[in-house]
Every structure is written in structure tokens, then in C-alpha cells.
Design an enzyme around this catalytic site. Structure first.
Site, short mmCIF file in Angstrom:
data_model
loop_
_atom_site.label_atom_id
_atom_site.label_comp_id
_atom_site.label_asym_id
_atom_site.label_seq_id
_atom_site.Cartn_x
_atom_site.Cartn_y
_atom_site.Cartn_z
N GLY A 77 -5.84 5.98 -6.27
CA GLY A 77 -4.79 5.34 -7.24
C GLY A 77 -5.32 4.10 -6.46
O GLY A 77 -6.06 3.91 -6.27
N MET A 132 -3.86 -0.18 -4.54
CA MET A 132 -3.98 -0.04 -3.83
C MET A 132 -1.48 0.30 -3.88
O MET A 132 -1.28 -0.48 -5.09
CB MET A 132 -3.63 -1.60 -3.06
CG MET A 132 -5.22 -1.31 -2.10
SD MET A 132 -5.80 -3.18 -1.13
CE MET A 132 -4.60 -3.43 -0.20
N GLY A 146 0.96 4.71 -2.60
CA GLY A 146 1.22 5.63 -1.90
C GLY A 146 0.16 6.82 -1.48
O GLY A 146 0.49 7.96 -0.75
N LYS A 147 -0.77 6.54 -1.47
CA LYS A 147 -2.06 7.51 -1.28
C LYS A 147 -1.84 7.94 0.73
O LYS A 147 -1.69 8.82 0.93
CB LYS A 147 -3.42 6.68 -1.63
CG LYS A 147 -3.66 6.55 -2.69
CD LYS A 147 -4.45 6.23 -3.09
CE LYS A 147 -5.47 4.57 -2.13
NZ LYS A 147 -4.05 3.64 -2.48
N SER A 148 -1.67 6.38 1.23
CA SER A 148 -1.61 6.81 2.87
C SER A 148 -0.21 8.28 3.37
O SER A 148 -0.47 8.94 4.16
CB SER A 148 -1.42 5.96 3.84
OG SER A 148 -3.04 5.01 3.24
N GLU A 191 -9.01 6.09 3.22
CA GLU A 191 -9.57 5.16 2.80
C GLU A 191 -11.29 6.09 2.58
O GLU A 191 -12.25 4.69 2.80
CB GLU A 191 -9.85 3.89 4.19
CG GLU A 191 -8.67 3.57 4.24
CD GLU A 191 -7.90 2.65 3.06
OE1 GLU A 191 -8.40 2.35 2.22
OE2 GLU A 191 -6.81 2.35 3.67
N GLN A 227 -12.94 6.12 -0.35
CA GLN A 227 -13.71 4.88 -0.80
C GLN A 227 -15.16 3.11 0.16
O GLN A 227 -15.73 3.29 -0.51
CB GLN A 227 -12.74 4.25 -1.89
CG GLN A 227 -12.69 2.50 -0.93
CD GLN A 227 -10.86 3.11 0.29
OE1 GLN A 227 -10.31 3.79 -0.31
NE2 GLN A 227 -10.66 2.29 0.55
N CYS A 272 4.39 -2.29 -10.97
CA CYS A 272 2.51 -3.45 -10.60
C CYS A 272 4.21 -4.55 -10.60
O CYS A 272 4.85 -5.34 -10.87
CB CYS A 272 2.77 -4.35 -12.76
SG CYS A 272 2.15 -5.86 -12.96
N CYS A 274 -0.64 -3.60 -13.29
CA CYS A 274 -0.83 -2.99 -14.35
C CYS A 274 -1.92 -3.52 -15.35
O CYS A 274 -2.21 -4.16 -14.91
CB CYS A 274 0.03 -2.74 -14.84
SG CYS A 274 0.45 -4.18 -15.87
P1 ADP Z 1 -1.25 3.25 0.11
O1 ADP Z 1 -2.31 4.16 1.04
O2 ADP Z 1 -1.63 4.17 -1.59
O3 ADP Z 1 -2.36 1.53 0.00
P2 ADP Z 1 0.80 3.65 1.36
O4 ADP Z 1 1.28 5.16 1.41
O5 ADP Z 1 0.54 2.48 2.48
O6 ADP Z 1 0.17 3.03 -0.18
O7 ADP Z 1 2.12 2.37 0.87
C1 ADP Z 1 3.20 2.89 0.00
C2 ADP Z 1 4.24 2.42 0.24
O8 ADP Z 1 4.10 0.53 0.17
C3 ADP Z 1 5.44 2.61 -0.64
O9 ADP Z 1 5.96 3.65 0.17
C4 ADP Z 1 6.47 1.35 -0.55
O10 ADP Z 1 7.02 1.61 -0.05
C5 ADP Z 1 5.20 0.14 -0.18
N1 ADP Z 1 5.15 -0.73 -1.70
C6 ADP Z 1 4.69 -1.82 -0.91
N2 ADP Z 1 4.74 -2.71 -2.56
C7 ADP Z 1 4.51 -1.57 -2.95
C8 ADP Z 1 3.88 -1.58 -5.22
N3 ADP Z 1 4.26 -2.51 -5.25
N4 ADP Z 1 4.57 -0.24 -5.48
C9 ADP Z 1 4.73 0.41 -4.98
N5 ADP Z 1 5.19 0.34 -3.55
C10 ADP Z 1 5.15 -0.52 -2.70
ZN ZN Z 2 2.50 -5.59 -15.35
#
Ligand code: ADP
Ligand code: ZN
Length: 191
Positions: free
Chosen positions: A15, A17, A20-22, A89, A91, A145, A183
Site C-alpha cells: 500500500g 506510505m 500501516g505496513k510496518s 521496505e 521495494q 488521504c 487518494c
Molecule cells: P507504513 O509502514 O505503511 O508507512 P506505518 O506502519 O509506519 O506505515 O505507520 C502507520 C501509522 O501512521 C498509523 O497507524 C497512524 O498512526 C500513522 N499515520 C500518520 N499519517 C497517516 C495517514 N495519513 N493515514 C493513516 N495513518 C497515518
Molecule cells: Zn483525497
């Protein structure tokens, strides 16, 4: 769901950034540790977002990881006692990661990968499309978004507050530009 018992398998968490991947990778790996299975976690050296040695989510959770340059190093650091391999990470890794993950799964290892499906230009990112095609399980998560509050499937890159151009370099970890979740209708590319 039937459990796979004759081999390992690939799981991909993907998905944009902030989706919530990490966090999801860390959640799955914590449960592996609770089950007393042996786990090894890797990340690319160039991901120095928060910590050189840990997988860290935007909400502050973390788990220890080994930074590696080339996916070959993952094979070198795995022995027969390892049950689960986590990769964050994904990618940013060389395309060789795909065959290496297939090898690990063939050897009976559960491989859990987290990574961006697309870059800020909305183009498929590194080995992720191939990994998603080959994985037994794929989860596509959404962020929110920042512009309109809808589910976000894209990563917006902003340089000095303006959308980045498509021909700006793809990889610039730790630079002064900003990334945010958007989005389809709010995502923009300059030019
Ligand atoms: P990823 O690894 O996908 O970049 P992380 O797991 O590091 O995501 O972080 C997810 C967390 O980021 C969410 O649980 C939330 O607390 C925070 N967050 C900050 N901005 C957003 C956003 N625009 N949408 C969703 N979560 C967000
Ligand atoms: Zn939007």
C-alpha cells in the site's frame, strides 16, 4: 482457511506510505515470537528513516532488523533453524529478492514482506509487482488521504510544498522533501 504444511510461503503487505505496513509486519512478527518460532528480520541499508537497526513504524512500534545491501546477504544470514523471515521496505531491494524469497519459501520458511506497491509517480516499485504476483497471500492496506479524508492508495511527494515532477529521482530517503498519503483524485504530479 487451510494451513500450508508441506512448504513455506510468501506474504506481502503493501500500500502507500502511512497505510500501516510496518505496523502490520511488526504485529505478525511479534506473534511469531510469542509462538517461540525463530525469526530473522531484514531491511535495506538505505532506509534510515528512524533507525539503522530496527523496523520502526510511524506510530513508534519497533522490532530489531539487520540492514543489508543486497538480497544475497539474506541467504547468507539464514540457517536451517529459521522459521520465519521478515523483510521491510522490500521495494528498495534489487530484483534478485524475488528468487531469493521463492528459495526461502521452497525451503519451508514463511517469508513476510512489507513494501510500497507504487512510487510517488504512481508507477510499480522495484520487485514489489513480481512479489505480489508470486505471493500466496497479499494484503493491500489504505492510509487516510491528508487532503480529503478518503481511503488513500497513493503516495504524494511534495518539494517545497509543491507536487514533485515525474522525472525527479525515485529514491531520496532522508532528504528534505515531504511525502503524504493521498487518494486517486487528490494525488498530483507536476507537469
Ligand atoms: P507504513 O509502514 O505503511 O508507512 P506505518 O506502519 O509506519 O506505515 O505507520 C502507520 C501509522 O501512521 C498509523 O497507524 C497512524 O498512526 C500513522 N499515520 C500518520 N499519517 C497517516 C495517514 N495519513 N493515514 C493513516 N495513518 C497515518
Ligand atoms: Zn483525497
Amino acid at each position: 482457511m487451510y494451513k500450508i504444511t508441506k512448504s513455506g510461503w510468501l506474504e506481502v503487505i503493501t500500500g502507500p506510505m502511512y497505510c500501516g505496513k510496518s505496523e502490520e509486519l511488526i504485529r505478525r512478527l511479534r506473534r511469531v515470537k510469542i509462538a517461540r518460532q525463530k525469526v530473522k528480520v531484514f531491511k535495506p541499508v538505505l532506509d534510515n528513516r528512524y533507525s539503522k537497526k530496527d523496523v520502526v513504524s510511524h506510530s513508534g512500534n519497533s522490532i530489531e532488523a539487520v540492514p543489508v545491501d543486497h538480497p544475497e546477504e539474506i541467504l547468507e544470514r539464514i540457517d536451517n533453524t529459521v522459521d520465519v523471515v521478515g523483510i521491510d521496505e522490500a521495494q528498495f531491494f534489487h530484483e534478485d529478492l524475488v528468487e531469493i524469497c521463492e528459495d526461502l519459501a521452497d525451503r519451508g520458511i514463511r517469508v513476510i514482506l512489507a513494501g510500497l506497491d507504487r512510487d510517488f509517480r504512481n508507477e510499480p516499485f522495484g520487485p514489489m509487482p513480481e512479489l505480489m504476483a508470486r505471493a500466496e497471500y497479499v494484503d493491500k492496506l489504505h492510509a487516510i488521504c491528508i487532503q480529503c479524508g478518503e481511503p488513500a492508495s497513493r503516495t504524494q511527494r511534495l518539494i517545497d510544498g509543491e507536487p514533485a515532477a515525474a522525472d525527479d529521482p525515485v529514491i531520496l530517503v532522508g532528504a528534505s522533501e515531504v511525502y503524504e498519503a493521498r487518494c486517486r483524485s487528490c494525488h498530483a504530479i507536476k507537469g
